[in-house]
Design an enzyme around this catalytic site. Structure first.
Site, PDB file in Angstrom:
ATOM      1  CE  LYS A  45      26.563  38.060  20.620  1.00 13.68           C
ATOM      2  NZ  LYS A  45      26.609  37.541  22.006  1.00 13.68           N
ATOM      3  CE  LYS A  47      25.107  42.359  21.916  1.00 10.51           C
ATOM      4  NZ  LYS A  47      24.606  41.782  23.182  1.00 10.51           N
TER       5      LYS A  47
END
Ligand code: C2G
Length: 135
Positions: A45, A47
């Site tokens: 992701k 992130k």
């Protein structure tokens, strides 16, 4: 018992997330949150989380609407999760509108809820930075 599931990173937990969880719970009696692991966030992701998985999990477990937190380790576990956890309704914010309609084939209702405007982790970080600079 109607079982609902939702997925996410939930890092820096904020009122937009709580608003989503509150509305998701209204679709049933038992809400499961599949929480993105640190590895999944980093590798898939893109992130970087402020709080690690255990802290994010503890925060979510303290939310009155949440009944169970499980790990989300990859993009592909959703189909099997629907059966493993006997899910009736899959709920996501509408930034994901249409992306998970395939789960209807697993016999679950798929619901996209309106995102809470003006709040995001990115926005929080920007606001904090601005406040620092104004000091
Ligand atoms: N959300 C919201 N309003 C906001 C911010 C987030 O309703 N202002 C919702 C998102 O739409 C999502 C949930 O809160 O349904 C969790 O948000 P994120 O942690 O950003 O989720 P995301 O990283 O998009 O992960 O496999 C699915 C992914 O794991 C979803």
């Amino acid at each position: 018992m109607k079982r609902v599931i939702t997925y996410g990173t939930f890092d820096l937990l904020h009122y937009g997330h709580i608003n989503l969880l509150k509305r998701a719970k209204e679709y049933g009696d038992y809400l499961i949150v599949a929480l993105s692991t640190d590895e999944f966030n980093k590798n898939a992701k893109n992130k970087v989380c402020y709080f690690d998985y255990e802290k994010r999990k503890a925060l979510l477990e303290a939310v009155r609407y949440v009944d169970l937190v499980i790990p989300e380790e990859n993009w592909d576990q959703k189909r099997s999760d629907m059966h493993l956890y006997h899910i009736d309704t899959f709920v996501m914010g509408n930034d994901w509108e249409g992306k998970f309609d395939f789960l209807k084939d697993e016999g679950v209702d798929v619901v996209y809820l309106t995102r809470t405007p003006e709040i995001s982790t990115t926005q929080i970080k920007l606001d904090l930075q601005e406040k620092e600079e104004k000091k």
